[in-house]
Design a protein around this motif. Structure first.
Motif, short mmCIF file in Angstrom:
data_model
loop_
_atom_site.label_atom_id
_atom_site.label_comp_id
_atom_site.label_asym_id
_atom_site.label_seq_id
_atom_site.Cartn_x
_atom_site.Cartn_y
_atom_site.Cartn_z
N ALA A 270 10.00 -2.64 22.20
CA ALA A 270 9.31 -1.38 22.47
C ALA A 270 8.04 -1.28 21.65
CB ALA A 270 10.23 -0.20 22.18
N ASN B 3 5.15 -3.80 22.82
CA ASN B 3 4.47 -3.46 24.06
C ASN B 3 3.40 -2.39 23.83
OD1 ASN B 3 5.94 -5.25 25.57
ND2 ASN B 3 7.50 -3.77 26.13
N HIS C 34 3.52 0.64 22.73
CA HIS C 34 3.84 2.01 23.11
C HIS C 34 3.43 2.95 21.99
CE1 HIS C 34 6.50 -0.13 25.93
NE2 HIS C 34 6.49 0.98 26.63
N GLN D 54 5.39 7.80 23.64
CA GLN D 54 6.00 6.99 24.69
C GLN D 54 7.36 6.45 24.23
OE1 GLN D 54 2.65 4.34 25.09
NE2 GLN D 54 2.20 5.10 27.14
N ILE D 55 7.43 6.09 22.98
CA ILE D 55 8.70 5.59 22.44
C ILE D 55 9.76 6.68 22.50
CG2 ILE D 55 9.87 4.81 20.33
CD1 ILE D 55 7.23 3.24 19.74
#
Length: 93
Positions: free
Chosen positions: A10, A13, A15, A19-20
């Protein structure tokens, strides 16, 4: 501290923290949906390794919540647990 609990995928990427937390909320909804469907706890523990996943303690916490027999109450339990996990995530950013 929160970032240390999140899976490397996670974070890798790119994020954002928001978003996490959204991913964690989606994950929490999946766990609570399984709980409400009557799936066994032992079958859900592997989900702690999923992208955006929460912790083993959060899986266990979902199974401490009651299981409901009506669809509206099951959906409410899913929504409430998702919000509980997201709230904790956002507060810890």
């Amino acid at each position: 501290m929160l970032l240390a609990l999140l899976p490397a995928q996670a974070l890798s990427n790119n994020h954002s923290p928001d978003q996490i937390c959204h991913l964690r909320g989606s994950w929490a909804a999946t766990i609570m949906s399984a709980r409400q469907a009557g799936l066994p706890l032992s079958g859900q523990l592997h989900l702690e390794k999923a992208p955006g996943a929460g912790t083993r303690d959060e899986i266990l916490a979902a199974y401490e919540h009651p299981r409901f027999s009506t669809t509206p109450m099951q959906q409410r339990a899913v929504e409430d647990y998702r919000n509980e996990v997201e709230l904790r995530c956002f507060k810890n950013q």
